[in-house]
Design a protein around this motif. Structure first.
Motif, PDB file in Angstrom:
ATOM      1  N   VAL A   1      -4.597   6.705  -6.779  1.00  0.00           N
ATOM      2  CA  VAL A   1      -3.203   6.688  -7.227  1.00  0.00           C
ATOM      3  C   VAL A   1      -3.033   5.751  -8.414  1.00  0.00           C
ATOM      4  O   VAL A   1      -3.853   4.866  -8.652  1.00  0.00           O
ATOM      5  CB  VAL A   1      -2.240   6.296  -6.082  1.00  0.00           C
ATOM      6  CG1 VAL A   1      -2.309   7.297  -4.943  1.00  0.00           C
ATOM      7  CG2 VAL A   1      -2.521   4.896  -5.583  1.00  0.00           C
ATOM      8  N   LYS A   2      -1.974   6.017  -9.171  1.00  0.00           N
ATOM      9  CA  LYS A   2      -1.725   5.254 -10.400  1.00  0.00           C
ATOM     10  C   LYS A   2      -1.511   3.765 -10.101  1.00  0.00           C
ATOM     11  O   LYS A   2      -1.979   2.899 -10.829  1.00  0.00           O
ATOM     12  CB  LYS A   2      -0.510   5.835 -11.113  1.00  0.00           C
ATOM     13  CG  LYS A   2      -0.418   5.438 -12.554  1.00  0.00           C
ATOM     14  CD  LYS A   2      -0.017   6.654 -13.380  1.00  0.00           C
ATOM     15  CE  LYS A   2      -0.357   6.446 -14.820  1.00  0.00           C
ATOM     16  NZ  LYS A   2      -1.022   7.565 -15.423  1.00  0.00           N
TER      17      LYS A   2
ATOM     18  N   GLN B   1      -4.770   5.127  -0.857  1.00  0.00           N
ATOM     19  CA  GLN B   1      -5.811   5.823  -1.598  1.00  0.00           C
ATOM     20  C   GLN B   1      -7.116   5.633  -0.854  1.00  0.00           C
ATOM     21  O   GLN B   1      -7.262   4.707  -0.062  1.00  0.00           O
ATOM     22  CB  GLN B   1      -5.889   5.352  -3.047  1.00  0.00           C
ATOM     23  CG  GLN B   1      -5.918   3.875  -3.275  1.00  0.00           C
ATOM     24  CD  GLN B   1      -5.700   3.535  -4.750  1.00  0.00           C
ATOM     25  OE1 GLN B   1      -6.026   4.310  -5.635  1.00  0.00           O
ATOM     26  NE2 GLN B   1      -5.163   2.365  -5.007  1.00  0.00           N
TER      27      GLN B   1
ATOM     28  N   ARG C   1     -12.893   4.510  -7.493  1.00  0.00           N
ATOM     29  CA  ARG C   1     -11.478   4.215  -7.806  1.00  0.00           C
ATOM     30  C   ARG C   1     -11.358   3.602  -9.192  1.00  0.00           C
ATOM     31  O   ARG C   1     -10.498   3.981  -9.984  1.00  0.00           O
ATOM     32  CB  ARG C   1     -10.888   3.291  -6.740  1.00  0.00           C
ATOM     33  CG  ARG C   1     -10.592   4.006  -5.435  1.00  0.00           C
ATOM     34  CD  ARG C   1     -10.111   3.081  -4.351  1.00  0.00           C
ATOM     35  NE  ARG C   1      -8.951   2.297  -4.759  1.00  0.00           N
ATOM     36  CZ  ARG C   1      -8.375   1.378  -3.998  1.00  0.00           C
ATOM     37  NH1 ARG C   1      -8.861   1.117  -2.794  1.00  0.00           N
ATOM     38  NH2 ARG C   1      -7.331   0.706  -4.422  1.00  0.00           N
TER      39      ARG C   1
ATOM     40  N   ASP D   1      -7.950   6.945   3.246  1.00  0.00           N
ATOM     41  CA  ASP D   1      -6.564   6.685   2.862  1.00  0.00           C
ATOM     42  C   ASP D   1      -5.807   6.519   4.189  1.00  0.00           C
ATOM     43  O   ASP D   1      -6.084   7.251   5.147  1.00  0.00           O
ATOM     44  CB  ASP D   1      -6.051   7.916   2.085  1.00  0.00           C
ATOM     45  CG  ASP D   1      -4.572   7.859   1.747  1.00  0.00           C
ATOM     46  OD1 ASP D   1      -3.753   7.640   2.669  1.00  0.00           O
ATOM     47  OD2 ASP D   1      -4.226   8.072   0.582  1.00  0.00           O
TER      48      ASP D   1
ATOM     49  N   THR E   1       1.014  10.842 -10.719  1.00  0.00           N
ATOM     50  CA  THR E   1       0.878   9.565 -10.018  1.00  0.00           C
ATOM     51  C   THR E   1      -0.424   9.455  -9.225  1.00  0.00           C
ATOM     52  O   THR E   1      -0.724   8.402  -8.684  1.00  0.00           O
ATOM     53  CB  THR E   1       2.066   9.344  -9.058  1.00  0.00           C
ATOM     54  OG1 THR E   1       2.139  10.453  -8.148  1.00  0.00           O
ATOM     55  CG2 THR E   1       3.370   9.220  -9.830  1.00  0.00           C
ATOM     56  N   TRP E   2      -1.202  10.543  -9.150  1.00  0.00           N
ATOM     57  CA  TRP E   2      -2.434  10.515  -8.385  1.00  0.00           C
ATOM     58  C   TRP E   2      -3.343  11.662  -8.804  1.00  0.00           C
ATOM     59  O   TRP E   2      -2.894  12.610  -9.456  1.00  0.00           O
ATOM     60  CB  TRP E   2      -2.160  10.609  -6.881  1.00  0.00           C
ATOM     61  CG  TRP E   2      -1.388  11.851  -6.515  1.00  0.00           C
ATOM     62  CD1 TRP E   2      -0.040  12.001  -6.530  1.00  0.00           C
ATOM     63  CD2 TRP E   2      -1.921  13.113  -6.125  1.00  0.00           C
ATOM     64  NE1 TRP E   2       0.305  13.276  -6.172  1.00  0.00           N
ATOM     65  CE2 TRP E   2      -0.837  13.990  -5.909  1.00  0.00           C
ATOM     66  CE3 TRP E   2      -3.207  13.601  -5.932  1.00  0.00           C
ATOM     67  CZ2 TRP E   2      -0.997  15.307  -5.514  1.00  0.00           C
ATOM     68  CZ3 TRP E   2      -3.371  14.923  -5.537  1.00  0.00           C
ATOM     69  CH2 TRP E   2      -2.275  15.756  -5.325  1.00  0.00           C
TER      70      TRP E   2
ATOM     71  N   HIS F   1      -9.417   5.911 -12.009  1.00  0.00           N
ATOM     72  CA  HIS F   1      -8.035   5.489 -12.278  1.00  0.00           C
ATOM     73  C   HIS F   1      -7.572   5.790 -13.702  1.00  0.00           C
ATOM     74  O   HIS F   1      -6.492   6.356 -13.897  1.00  0.00           O
ATOM     75  CB  HIS F   1      -7.844   4.004 -11.930  1.00  0.00           C
ATOM     76  CG  HIS F   1      -6.431   3.581 -12.025  1.00  0.00           C
ATOM     77  ND1 HIS F   1      -5.894   3.007 -13.164  1.00  0.00           N
ATOM     78  CD2 HIS F   1      -5.403   3.682 -11.142  1.00  0.00           C
ATOM     79  CE1 HIS F   1      -4.623   2.764 -12.979  1.00  0.00           C
ATOM     80  NE2 HIS F   1      -4.303   3.156 -11.753  1.00  0.00           N
TER      81      HIS F   1
ATOM     82  N   ILE G   1      -6.370   9.502 -14.499  1.00  0.00           N
ATOM     83  CA  ILE G   1      -5.166  10.136 -13.938  1.00  0.00           C
ATOM     84  C   ILE G   1      -4.342  10.676 -15.102  1.00  0.00           C
ATOM     85  O   ILE G   1      -4.004   9.940 -16.024  1.00  0.00           O
ATOM     86  CB  ILE G   1      -4.346   9.133 -13.089  1.00  0.00           C
ATOM     87  CG1 ILE G   1      -5.170   8.667 -11.886  1.00  0.00           C
ATOM     88  CG2 ILE G   1      -3.033   9.767 -12.636  1.00  0.00           C
ATOM     89  CD1 ILE G   1      -4.530   7.552 -11.083  1.00  0.00           C
TER      90      ILE G   1
END
Length: 203
Positions: free
Chosen positions: A177-178, A185, A116, A159, A128-129, A120, A123
């Motif tokens: 995800v953002k 997530q 993650r 998730d 947004t993901w 991140h 992205i």
């Protein structure tokens, strides 16, 4: 006292300039300025020794160039991430093979957190993901490693929307995800024909 220092200095210089001594029957080979230099009892002259040294040098260079995106429990992982969703599960394996790797597993929550953190910033702008394929599967209500063994701590890596009960969703991707604080997530089981943003490989 100065005389003692001079003697020690001369001894040191002589020691550094002395020829390398090797035990009888031994051969030490090195590549120096592009030439094979051998000291000792070196009988082979068929080119095999220089070929071995060149291969060893190439292998060492390759290892030095290998950069891991994530390292976990002494294993090296690389991610291939695209701005657009264009990788099906069938596309994922050849991508890893091209890097001399295999589709990766996510072994536990700590490993997932490393991914993650790494994924991140990748992205794409305006999205947004992202979803990234792993080598894991979801079958018969079990999360399986790429070798078919069940993973024991599966609940901490999903998730909250997953696992989905649709039996066509047999393959597993990492969802990031953002909004880093979002609980939505983790891993998700996905239809292998769907396109995702990339793949995680173990090198």
């Amino acid at each position: 006292m100065d005389f003692v220092k001079i003697i020690l200095f001369i001894s040191l210089i002589c020691g550094l300039l002395a020829e390398i001594k090797v035990p009888a029957g031994s051969c030490v080979s090195r590549i120096v300025n592009g030439k094979l230099v051998q000291v000792g009892d070196c009988k082979k002259d068929d080119g095999s020794e220089i070929a071995r040294l060149i291969q060893k040098s190439l292998d060492e260079k390759k290892r030095a160039e290998l950069k891991c995106d994530v390292t976990y429990k002494l294993k090296c992982y690389r991610a291939v991430v695209y701005d657009a969703k264009n990788v099906t599960f069938n596309d994922a394996e050849p991508i890893c093979k091209s890097m001399n790797g295999n589709l990766a597993n996510v072994y536990d929550g700590a490993h997932l957190q490393l991914w993650r953190t790494y994924l991140h910033p990748l992205i794409p702008a305006g999205q947004t993901w992202i979803n990234i394929w792993t080598g894991m599967e979801y079958k018969d209500n079990q999360l399986l490693l790429s070798n078919g063994e069940p993973i024991t701590n599966a609940t901490e890596v999903w998730d909250p929307h997953y696992p989905d009960s649709d039996t066509s969703r047999t393959n597993v991707a990492v969802i990031v995800v953002k909004n880093e604080a979002s609980e939505y997530q983790g891993l998700g089981n996905i239809d292998p024909g769907w396109v995702r943003h990339g793949v995680i490989c173990e090198i």
